[in-house]
Every structure is written in structure tokens, then in C-alpha cells.
Design a protein around this motif. Structure first.
Motif, PDB file in Angstrom:
ATOM      1  N   SER B  23      29.175  46.052  44.138  1.00 19.52           N
ATOM      2  CA  SER B  23      28.416  44.801  44.217  1.00 19.52           C
ATOM      3  C   SER B  23      29.084  43.724  43.384  1.00 19.52           C
ATOM      4  O   SER B  23      29.222  42.579  43.820  1.00 19.52           O
ATOM      5  CB  SER B  23      26.978  45.012  43.720  1.00 19.52           C
ATOM      6  OG  SER B  23      26.435  46.139  44.293  1.00 19.52           O
ATOM      7  N   LEU B  24      29.509  44.105  42.183  1.00 22.91           N
ATOM      8  CA  LEU B  24      30.171  43.122  41.318  1.00 22.91           C
ATOM      9  C   LEU B  24      31.462  42.642  41.975  1.00 22.91           C
ATOM     10  O   LEU B  24      31.815  41.462  41.911  1.00 22.91           O
ATOM     11  CB  LEU B  24      30.475  43.741  39.949  1.00 22.91           C
ATOM     12  CG  LEU B  24      29.251  44.117  39.108  1.00 22.91           C
ATOM     13  CD1 LEU B  24      29.666  44.736  37.790  1.00 22.91           C
ATOM     14  CD2 LEU B  24      28.367  42.896  38.860  1.00 22.91           C
ATOM     15  N   LEU B  25      32.146  43.553  42.632  1.00 25.15           N
ATOM     16  CA  LEU B  25      33.398  43.224  43.299  1.00 25.15           C
ATOM     17  C   LEU B  25      33.164  42.188  44.398  1.00 25.15           C
ATOM     18  O   LEU B  25      33.870  41.186  44.497  1.00 25.15           O
ATOM     19  CB  LEU B  25      33.980  44.501  43.906  1.00 25.15           C
ATOM     20  CG  LEU B  25      35.489  44.624  43.892  1.00 25.15           C
ATOM     21  CD1 LEU B  25      35.992  44.751  42.461  1.00 25.15           C
ATOM     22  CD2 LEU B  25      35.922  45.833  44.717  1.00 25.15           C
ATOM     23  N   ILE B  26      32.129  42.447  45.197  1.00 18.23           N
ATOM     24  CA  ILE B  26      31.847  41.516  46.292  1.00 18.23           C
ATOM     25  C   ILE B  26      31.369  40.183  45.743  1.00 18.23           C
ATOM     26  O   ILE B  26      31.766  39.110  46.208  1.00 18.23           O
ATOM     27  CB  ILE B  26      30.826  42.126  47.266  1.00 18.23           C
ATOM     28  CG1 ILE B  26      31.480  43.292  48.002  1.00 18.23           C
ATOM     29  CG2 ILE B  26      30.318  41.088  48.255  1.00 18.23           C
ATOM     30  CD1 ILE B  26      30.588  43.972  49.007  1.00 18.23           C
ATOM     31  N   GLY B  27      30.526  40.273  44.675  1.00 19.07           N
ATOM     32  CA  GLY B  27      30.059  39.043  44.035  1.00 19.07           C
ATOM     33  C   GLY B  27      31.244  38.204  43.556  1.00 19.07           C
ATOM     34  O   GLY B  27      31.230  36.976  43.655  1.00 19.07           O
ATOM     35  N   SER B  28      32.271  38.863  43.066  1.00 14.77           N
ATOM     36  CA  SER B  28      33.391  38.114  42.499  1.00 14.77           C
ATOM     37  C   SER B  28      34.179  37.377  43.584  1.00 14.77           C
ATOM     38  O   SER B  28      34.817  36.372  43.309  1.00 14.77           O
ATOM     39  CB  SER B  28      34.306  39.036  41.695  1.00 14.77           C
ATOM     40  OG  SER B  28      34.767  40.078  42.503  1.00 14.77           O
ATOM     41  N   ILE B  29      34.099  37.864  44.822  1.00 13.26           N
ATOM     42  CA  ILE B  29      34.770  37.133  45.911  1.00 13.26           C
ATOM     43  C   ILE B  29      34.216  35.707  45.993  1.00 13.26           C
ATOM     44  O   ILE B  29      34.951  34.721  46.073  1.00 13.26           O
ATOM     45  CB  ILE B  29      34.559  37.848  47.264  1.00 13.26           C
ATOM     46  CG1 ILE B  29      35.248  39.209  47.237  1.00 13.26           C
ATOM     47  CG2 ILE B  29      35.093  36.993  48.415  1.00 13.26           C
ATOM     48  CD1 ILE B  29      34.985  40.057  48.459  1.00 13.26           C
ATOM     49  N   PHE B  30      32.862  35.615  45.899  1.00  9.98           N
ATOM     50  CA  PHE B  30      32.248  34.283  45.975  1.00  9.98           C
ATOM     51  C   PHE B  30      32.649  33.422  44.782  1.00  9.98           C
ATOM     52  O   PHE B  30      32.871  32.228  44.913  1.00  9.98           O
ATOM     53  CB  PHE B  30      30.722  34.421  46.051  1.00  9.98           C
ATOM     54  CG  PHE B  30      30.274  35.109  47.304  1.00  9.98           C
ATOM     55  CD1 PHE B  30      30.357  34.459  48.525  1.00  9.98           C
ATOM     56  CD2 PHE B  30      29.781  36.403  47.268  1.00  9.98           C
ATOM     57  CE1 PHE B  30      29.970  35.085  49.699  1.00  9.98           C
ATOM     58  CE2 PHE B  30      29.391  37.041  48.429  1.00  9.98           C
ATOM     59  CZ  PHE B  30      29.479  36.390  49.647  1.00  9.98           C
ATOM     60  N   MET B  31      32.723  34.064  43.615  1.00  7.52           N
ATOM     61  CA  MET B  31      33.058  33.289  42.425  1.00  7.52           C
ATOM     62  C   MET B  31      34.479  32.764  42.504  1.00  7.52           C
ATOM     63  O   MET B  31      34.744  31.598  42.196  1.00  7.52           O
ATOM     64  CB  MET B  31      32.910  34.161  41.184  1.00  7.52           C
ATOM     65  CG  MET B  31      31.460  34.463  40.922  1.00  7.52           C
ATOM     66  SD  MET B  31      31.320  35.687  39.648  1.00  7.52           S
ATOM     67  CE  MET B  31      29.714  36.287  40.041  1.00  7.52           C
ATOM     68  N   ILE B  32      35.405  33.638  42.944  1.00  6.06           N
ATOM     69  CA  ILE B  32      36.797  33.198  43.042  1.00  6.06           C
ATOM     70  C   ILE B  32      36.892  32.056  44.050  1.00  6.06           C
ATOM     71  O   ILE B  32      37.554  31.041  43.806  1.00  6.06           O
ATOM     72  CB  ILE B  32      37.706  34.372  43.476  1.00  6.06           C
ATOM     73  CG1 ILE B  32      37.766  35.398  42.342  1.00  6.06           C
ATOM     74  CG2 ILE B  32      39.111  33.881  43.823  1.00  6.06           C
ATOM     75  CD1 ILE B  32      38.398  36.710  42.716  1.00  6.06           C
ATOM     76  N   SER B  33      36.154  32.165  45.138  1.00  2.00           N
ATOM     77  CA  SER B  33      36.241  31.115  46.154  1.00  2.00           C
ATOM     78  C   SER B  33      35.624  29.812  45.648  1.00  2.00           C
ATOM     79  O   SER B  33      35.945  28.744  46.160  1.00  2.00           O
ATOM     80  CB  SER B  33      35.569  31.567  47.454  1.00  2.00           C
ATOM     81  OG  SER B  33      34.189  31.729  47.237  1.00  2.00           O
ATOM     82  N   SER B  34      34.736  29.855  44.645  1.00  2.00           N
ATOM     83  CA  SER B  34      34.242  28.588  44.086  1.00  2.00           C
ATOM     84  C   SER B  34      34.997  28.247  42.806  1.00  2.00           C
ATOM     85  O   SER B  34      34.582  27.387  42.040  1.00  2.00           O
ATOM     86  CB  SER B  34      32.732  28.618  43.827  1.00  2.00           C
ATOM     87  OG  SER B  34      32.179  29.861  44.104  1.00  2.00           O
ATOM     88  N   GLY B  35      36.078  28.943  42.548  1.00  2.00           N
ATOM     89  CA  GLY B  35      36.971  28.542  41.463  1.00  2.00           C
ATOM     90  C   GLY B  35      36.581  29.052  40.086  1.00  2.00           C
ATOM     91  O   GLY B  35      36.942  28.468  39.077  1.00  2.00           O
TER      92      GLY B  35
END
Lengths: 516, 361
Positions: B23-35
Motif C-alpha cells: 500500500s505504501l508503495l502504491i501510495g508513493s506512486i501518487f506522491m512522486i507524480s505530484s513531486g
């Protein structure tokens, strides 16, 4: 003659168990080979390895002399192996043809099923091997014997040359079994090889050419059937001498009946009449056997007595007390206990521990609980005692019930119901799917209960069981009692006819029935 | 000690851990995409959840209603009934507690608080009785009825605060409950009340009932094997009916505690989602009371951490919901972790297995 199947030195480990310990199985081409052994002896493991459901840890498998490694059942089917499982894998709402061809239908223009071709090839196969069916009837309308034929046809349709039949007779009536044996002989005459898994010794003697016996995962016997006998096979299976007939004292009972049933009427799940004005009684110290082909009202009769099914009309009395509208719990409290015919659905909670299964019917009473709180020490003590007394094979009373073999599961049910110390013990199919050693034990316990003066109502589709245990026998057909006969003088042929609804002195009773 | 460790069933723990990681891994995809650097964000989140008195207190406040609602879901689920109506029962409980809190005047706290909570409990139980009767008397599917009854509860409470119980023309809300009905707060700086203590006690009671009592045993038998229960003299209908009533009662209590501990009045926009999240928390806790207790505390923390993240970055606080849903998703799909178990076996060679067999035989 060449071997169709050679399994050499097969060893398979499961966590904590050696299911097969360097077992050899050699099946000649064109023979009927019986594979026998108690539940948990490793028959299924061996057959699953042959059918490609898993690979053995050691050993080699040769089919028609060629060494093979099978990754899945598809590989096995490709090599001409077909398996008829104990539980049929059929779709009730599909027709026989659709079930047989499912998954490998002949195609028309690549995307459409060629219904005509489908029908034609099924009829062809059924004619060739003498497996009579009505190709377009739906499975849900077919009797068990027919369903089994469909399963066999399924394997033949897929061009099987080696057929594995997993306890095929356990669901059949004596007549259907005879039919099946004819079919098997026919198949062998047409060049097929049959591996027949069973633990009924009579069938081994009757049908097989060669017999392989397993005990506790090891090979204990491999002989032509003509050179052995029932007692020897039983000894190889169990590892000791087994009493194949039941020993019991005769008794006279002139006491008042414990269970009285008068003009009982009740319906089945579809709302059709299942019991049509049944009347009988069971006295203390008596085993009353109810014989009949499955589905002739026996299940409904027991469910009605035990409060699991609604009574439409009639009276049920325990010790002269009417119990018609009692709940299952209060009926138990009047002194009835019940070994149900379906131990998986009704008799046990497989997700629960052995202990929990042993105390469930009296979990809310002392000493197991007081004020609604369990005393786990008492429960453990009681369970350990029953596990010992009933020889339930398990390493721990806190193991889940699902970890046990069928025979040991059934022993839990028998132990629990007999320990209730009932006045009336209802035993429905008490030894179905149970190995010989356990059958002997369960029969002994039922007789013990009778000798202690309990009334026993025994329902079974096994004629042997009914005849050897019962003091009186009731034969049921289509929800009615065909005849009541004393246990001592019943013979198998007569019972078989009665079970089919044919009464020897037909005219008389027919007239009587029409007069009603 | 070694034996004790060997006897623990590690499977659920491993599944939960891997689910969290994914879950944290997938969550981090969104964070990376918002910089954003996900590691920084998660660190921020962790601090916002579990570091510092105020953060911890906030986490506890968030967890309180979830502990109750997850217990409510558990008891019904154990008997094989799906109470999707916890949300609606919670609303009914909350408004009943509010009414008892602002209309009964002059009672001492020691009477007023329990009395108001009792109102909440009864309201929740009565509201759960509707789907229970429909199911057990008329065989109506409880999932459909409880979902519909949720909407009815939202609209009914909304009507009440707009008309009969409205305090003033200014806002659709009830009057505040009297001081005497308010649950004492643990600190001055946060909204966490003694409700959290009641909640933990409840979780322990549930654990005890499930583990040690005949009633708990019956609920399990009925849920696991209904026709076996009937055969053994345990009435499936009666047991499941009581299960549903208790479920409603606890859901009502959740509403009561939330109202008397945090909000003091029923406003039209009373927090939603407490009941639904209770279902997810019960899943997250693998269907056990203590599991659900820790899951609720954990999620309460994530919520509070996500709040902090929301204040500092532009990542919305719904991050917590996203993570929760992802985790529950992975836990529900536990079959996807099946590749893990053979790894353990590789460590044991065959010789050990053979030795084990001989010992057993």
C-alpha cells in the motif's frame, strides 16, 4: 502381458506425514485392478500422482512402458488416463451431452459448437460400451447411477484407455452396483484398463483380477484376486484379524416402546410428500433397521423425528410423551441423540477443533461451562478421554476436525452422540465412507448401546449393515413402509426386491393400497 | 520460549506486513507524480501519528469510534450476518444521546452520562432490529435492508436537526448537551475523552466473550456451520438475531460516545464513514477483537498523520483513506501472497521432514 501403468517406488511427503512410502503399483493392460486400503492409507495420494494432480517426491511413473512426468491432469488426459471422482463434477442444469463434451466441444466454423456432431459422438460412445443414457436429459433429473455413467462417458469421450474409479459403489444401490460391474466388464472386454478404488472386500473379490493393498502409506499386498480371500485382504489392510460379521446376543423385549410414530406425514424440500402415513415403534434394547434406496424418505423421517423438519400430520412420542412441536434442543433433552447421515454438513464443524466438536451438544451444561463461561480444563480432560476410548487418531485434541480422515471424523460424531447417554440413538449411515477398522468399531459401539437397553434406530443403504445389526427391519419405498420383517430371517434378495418396491405377495398389498 | 515462537501462526502478521508495504508503495506512486519524496511524506505522516503528545491524543480520538464500530461489525459477522447498517445505527445512537444530553436537566454526571449512553445503545439496537426481523422472520437480505436503512437514518436525523430539535434558526443543529452529560476529556489540549478507555474495555470484553463464553462459541458455530448448529441444538436464527441486536447496540454506543465526547451536539454534518470504516477495520484486524483494536489504533494514527501531511504539503488528508482501502484490498486478496510460504519450506531440507515424521509415528 504388458503393463498399462507402472508406478515404481512412489514416495510423497506431506507436512508431518509420508503419504506414500516407496509404493509400487503395476497394472496390466486390460485388467480390472482393485486398489484397497483404509481411509488415509494413501490410495488417493497415489491416484492423484497418477492423474498428474501433483508430482511424487521420489519414484517413476510409466504409462504403457514409457516413462512420463505429468505436470497436470491435462497431461494425464493426453496420455489416456481418465478419473471418475467420488464426488461427481457435473453441472446439474446442463444436459448429459453438454456435460460430457464440456471443454472439448466439436466446433463449427471455429466459434460455434457443433451440436449435431456432439450428440452423434456421445451416442456412438454410449452404444459402443453399453452405457445406456438419454443424451438430452438434464443432469438434475438423473439418478446417481446415471450420473456416474455420465462421468465414465466423460473420460471415454476424452479417449481414456486407463480408467480410475474412486470408490464408485459408495453411492449406489445393490442393483446399480450390479449394473456398474456389467459396464466395467464391458469396458475391459473392449480393451480398456480399469483401476478400481474401494474398501469393500466383497466387491474386490467379485470384480477384480488383481488387488493391491496399502496400509499407512506402504504397500502391504499385491496378488491375483483368485489367489487370496476376504480375510487375507482385510488382514493386509488393517494389520490384524478383523471380524467381518457382527457378534451379538439375541434379546427379548416386551417393554413399552421408547419411540412411537403414528401416521407421520411430512414433505421434502420441494414440498412433495416424502413420508406418507408412517407408523412404527422402537423398543428398548432393540435395533430397528430402516433399509431402502437413498431418497425414499429415510432422511426426511430422521429429520422429522429430531425436529429439523416440520411435521405435517401425525404424532411422534418419546416414552409416551408427545414431542411434535419441540425444538431440536428440547428433543435432544428428552433423550434422543443422532448420528446424522451427512457428517460434513450436519455432524461436524470442520473449522472447529476436535474438542469443540465433542462438546457442542452439551457445551452449555456443567462441567463444560458454568454461568456461560467455559472450563477449558474440564473440556480437555473429557476430550482426551473420548479420544482414547474411541481411538480417534490425532496428535492433539485442539487440532481442527478437518485435519482428520473420514473414519476418525465419524468417530468424533459417534463418540459425542453415544456419550450423551441417550434413550434413543438414531444412527443414519453410521459407517458411510468409513474404513473397515472403524466400521467394526462403530458397529461394536452401536451394539453396546443396544445391550445397555437403549433403543436404536439404524438407517442404512448398506444391506450388510442392516442385516447384521438389526433386530427388526423396515423397508421403505417412496415414503411408505413396504414391509416389516424380523432381522434374523431376512435375505438379501428379498430385501433388494422390497427396496425396489416389489412386494412378493404383490397382489394382496396392491389391492389393499388401491382400496385406500 | 522457542517452542512458543514456533507455535505462533505468523501467517496473518506476514500478510498484514506485506499489505502495508504494498500500500505504501502504491501510495508513493501518487506522491512522486505530484513531486514529493515519498520517504519524507511517510516520515512526516509517522510523526504526525505517533510522535508527540498532541499527535498521539489525536490518534486516540480518531480511533475511539472505529473501535466500537469494528466490534459491531465483528459480532454480526461472526454469526454470518453482514451488518452494513452500522453507519445508520451510529447516527440513531448519536441523536438519541444528544436528545438525552440536552433535554434531561439537573442530573449528576454519574447518572446523566450512563443514561445518555443507554439511550444511544437502545436507539442503535432498535434500529438494528428492523433488518434483523426482516431477515430472520421474512428472509429479506440484510445487506440490502441495512444499506437502505442507512439512507433513512441520514435523512431522518437531518430532518430532526432541521425541524423538531433545531436549536436556533441560525444553523441546523441541536442544542449542546449539558455539562453533566459530557464525557470527561483526558487532556485540555485535545478532544480525546474517557471514551477511548470505554472502547478498549469493550474490545477486551469482546475478546473474552468470543474466547471464553458459551455465547461466543455459539455465535461462531452458527456463523461457520449453520446446519450443524441447528443439528446440535443451537438455534441459528435466535443466535444471529441477538448478534444483530448487540451489533446495533454497540454501533449506537459508538454514536453516543462520539457525540458526548467530541461534538457535544448533533449537527447536520455529523461525521460520516465511521461505520463503513469499521467494516474495513474489522477486515484489517483479521476478524478478531484484539486485531481490530490494534487496527483501529493504527488507522487512527494514519488519519492523524495524514492531517499533518495535509497541513504541510498539498497532499490531501484523504491519503489515509486511500492507504486503508489499499491495505484492506491486499489483505482480502491474501491468496496473492501464496508464493511466500514455500520460501520457508526451502529452509527445511527433506531430512528434517523425514525426522519429523518418524518422531510423529
Amino acid at each position: 502381458m504388458a503393463y498399462a501403468v507402472e508406478m515404481l517406488g512412489i514416495t510423497k511427503y506431506f507436512p508431518g506425514v509420508v503419504a506414500n512410502d516407496s509404493v509400487d503399483l503395476k497394472v496390466k493392460e486390460g485388467e480390472i485392478h482393485a486398489l484397497v486400503g483404509e481411509n488415509g492409507a494413501g490410495k488417493s495420494t497415489l491416484m492423484n500422482a497418477l492423474y498428474g494432480l501433483f508430482q511424487p517426491d521420489e519414484g517413476t511413473i510409466k504409462i504403457n512402458g514409457e516413462k512420463v512426468v505429468m505436470q497436470s491432469s491435462n497431461d494425464a488426459i493426453q496420455r489416456g488416463i481418465g478419473m471418475v471422482h467420488q464426488k461427481f463434477k457435473l453441472i446439474p442444469s446442463f444436459t448429459i451431452v453438454e456435460n460430457i463434451c464440456l471443454g472439448s466441444e466439436p466446433r463449427k466454423n471455429k466459434y460455434f459448437i457443433d451440436k449435431k456432431e456432439e450428440y452423434k459422438s456421445v451416442v456412438e460412445i454410449s452404444d459402443k460400451y453399453g452405457l445406456k443414457i438419454d443424451p438430452s436429459s438434464k443432469i438434475r433429473d438423473c439418478a446417481v447411477g446415471i450420473r456416474q455413467r455420465v462421468e465414465i462417458l466423460k473420460t471415454l469421450y476424452r479417449k481414456a484407455n486407463i480408467l480410475i474409479l474412486d470408490e464408485p459403489t459408495s453411492v449406489l444401490t445393490p442393483q446399480e452396483t450390479d449394473e456398474l460391474f456389467k459396464v466395467i466388464r464391458n469396458l475391459v472386454n473392449k480393451g480398456k484398463t480399469v483401476i478400481f478404488i474401494t474398501h469393500k472386500l466383497r466387491e474386490v473379490m467379485e470384480i477384480s483380477d488383481t488387488v493391491t493393498v496399502l496400509r499407512k502409506g506402504k504397500l502391504t499386498g499385491f496378488k491375483p484376486t483368485s489367489e487370496t480371500n476376504e480375510n487375507e485382504i482385510a488382514r493386509m489392510m488393517v494389520g490384524r484379524d478383523v471380524l467381518l460379521r457382527v457378534d451379538k446376543k439375541a434379546i427379548e423385549s416386551e417393554q413399552k416402546p421408547i419411540l412411537e410414530i403414528e401416521d407421520l406425514v411430512s414433505t421434502d424440500n420441494r414440498g412433495l410428500v416424502a413420508l406418507n402415513q408412517i407408523s412404527f415403534e422402537v423398543k428398548p434394547g432393540e435395533i430397528l433397521g430402516i433399509a431402502g434406496v437413498q431418497g425414499n424418505g429415510q432422511s426426511e423421517l430422521i429429520e422429522t423425528i429430531t425436529g429439523l423438519r416440520k411435521i405435517e400430520r401425525g404424532i411422534i412420542k418419546i416414552r409416551s410423551k408427545k414431542i411434535n412441536r419441540f425444538s431440536p434442543k428440547s428433543i435432544r433433552e428428552t433423550g434422543i441423540s443422532h448420528i446424522p447421515e451427512d457428517r460434513i454438513e450436519r455432524g461436524l464443524n470442520l473449522d472447529a477443533t476436535i474438542e469443540e466438536n465433542l462438546i457442542v451438544t452439551s457445551h452449555d451444561k456443567k462441567p463444560f461451562s458454568s454461568m456461560g463461561i467455559f472450563d477449558f480444563n474440564k473440556i480437555e480432560e473429557f476430550s482426551e478421554q473420548l479420544i482414547n476410548e474411541y481411538d480417534i487418531r490425532t496428535s492433539n485434541s485442539k487440532n481442527k476436525a478437518e485435519s482428520l480422515s473420514g473414519g476418525n471424523m465419524q468417530k468424533i460424531v459417534v463418540a459425542r452422540e453415544i456419550e450423551e447417554d441417550p434413550d434413543l440413538l438414531i444412527a443414519a449411515q453410521p459407517t458411510r465412507g468409513v474404513d473397515i477398522g472403524s466400521i467394526e468399531f462403530i458397529h461394536k459401539k452401536i451394539i453396546e448401546a443396544r445391550d445397555q437397553g437403549k433403543a436404536v434406530l439404524l438407517v442404512s443403504t448398506e444391506l450388510d449393515e442392516i442385516m447384521s445389526l438389526s433386530d427388526r427391519i423396515i423397508v421403505m419405498y417412496e415414503g411408505e413402509i413396504v414391509k416389516i420383517i424380523p432381522g434374523g430371517i431376512a435375505d438379501e434378495e428379498e430385501l433388494g426386491l422390497l427396496m425396489a418396491g416389489i412386494v412378493p405377495d404383490t397382489l394382496q398389498s396392491k389391492m389393499r393400497r388401491e382400496a385406500k | 520460549m522457542k517452542e512458543f515462537i514456533n507455535n505462533i501462526n505468523w501467517r496473518p502478521f506476514i500478510i498484514i506486513f506485506l499489505s502495508l508495504l504494498l500500500s505504501l508503495l502504491i501510495g508513493s506512486i501518487f506522491m512522486i507524480s505530484s513531486g514529493y519524496n515519498p520517504l519524507n511524506v511517510y516520515l512526516m505522516m509517522f510523526q504526525g501519528a505517533f510522535i508527540g503528545k498532541i499527535n498521539i491524543m489525536n490518534s486516540l480520538k480518531n480511533a475511539t469510534p472505529l473501535i466500537f464500530t469494528s466490534m459491531a461489525v465483528l459480532i454480526a459477522f461472526r454469526t454470518g450476518t453482514f451488518n452494513i447498517g452500522v453507519e445508520g445505527q451510529l447516527f440513531m445512537g448519536a441523536i438519541a444521546a444528544a436528545w438525552a444530553g440536552f433535554s434531561l436537566e439537573g442530573l449528576p454526571s454519574i447518572i446523566h452520562i450512563p443514561l445518555s449512553l443507554l439511550f444511544a445503545i437502545i436507539a442503535g439496537a432498535l434500529y438494528a432490529m428492523i433488518p434483523a426481523i426482516l431477515k430472520f422472520k421474512f428472509n429479506v437480505n440484510e445487506i440490502i435492508t441495512t444499506i437502505m436503512l442507512n439512507s433513512i437514518a441520514f435523512l431522518f436525523t437531518s430532518y430532526l436537526v432541521n425541524y423538531p430539535l433545531r436549536e436556533s434558526p441560525m444553523a441546523p443543529q441541536t442544542p449542546k448537551v449539558f455539562e453533566s452529560a459530557r464525557l470527561p476529556r483526558l487532556t485540555d489540549s485535545s478532544q480525546v475523552s474517557v471514551g477511548i478507555i470505554i472502547a478498549v474495555i469493550f474490545a477486551v470484553i469482546f475478546w473474552f466473550v468470543f474466547k471464553k463464553t458459551t455465547f461466543g462459541f455459539r455465535t461462531r458455530v452458527v456463523g461457520e456451520a449453520s446446519s450443524f448448529a441447528e443439528f446440535s441444538g443451537i438455534s441459528p436464527v435466535r443466535t444471529a438475531f441477538y448478534g444483530m441486536l448487540i451489533s446495533g447496540a454497540v454501533a449506537g454506543l459508538a454514536g453516543g460516545v462520539e457525540l458526548l465526547g467530541v461534538h457535544y451536539r448533533f449537527v447536520e454534518l455529523f461525521p460520516t464513514g465511521l461505520g463503513f470504516n469499521g467494516i474495513l477495520i474489522a477486515w484489517l484486524g483479521k476478524g478478531t477483537p484484539l486485531g481490530a483494536l490494534f487496527a483501529a489504533l493504527f488507522y487512527g494514527g494514519i488519519q492523524s498523520g495524514a492531517m499533518t501531511v495535509d497541513w504541510i504539503t498539498s497532499i490531501p488528508r484523504q491519503l489515509s483513506d486511500t492507504l486503508l482501502v489499499l491495505m484492506v484490498f491486499f489483505i482480502a486478496a491474501e491468496g496473492m501472497f501464496d508464493w511466500v510460504w514455500p520460501l520457508k519450506k526451502k529452509f527445511l531440507n527433506k531430512k528434517d521432514q523425514k525426522a519429523g515424521v518418524e518422531k510423529n509415528a
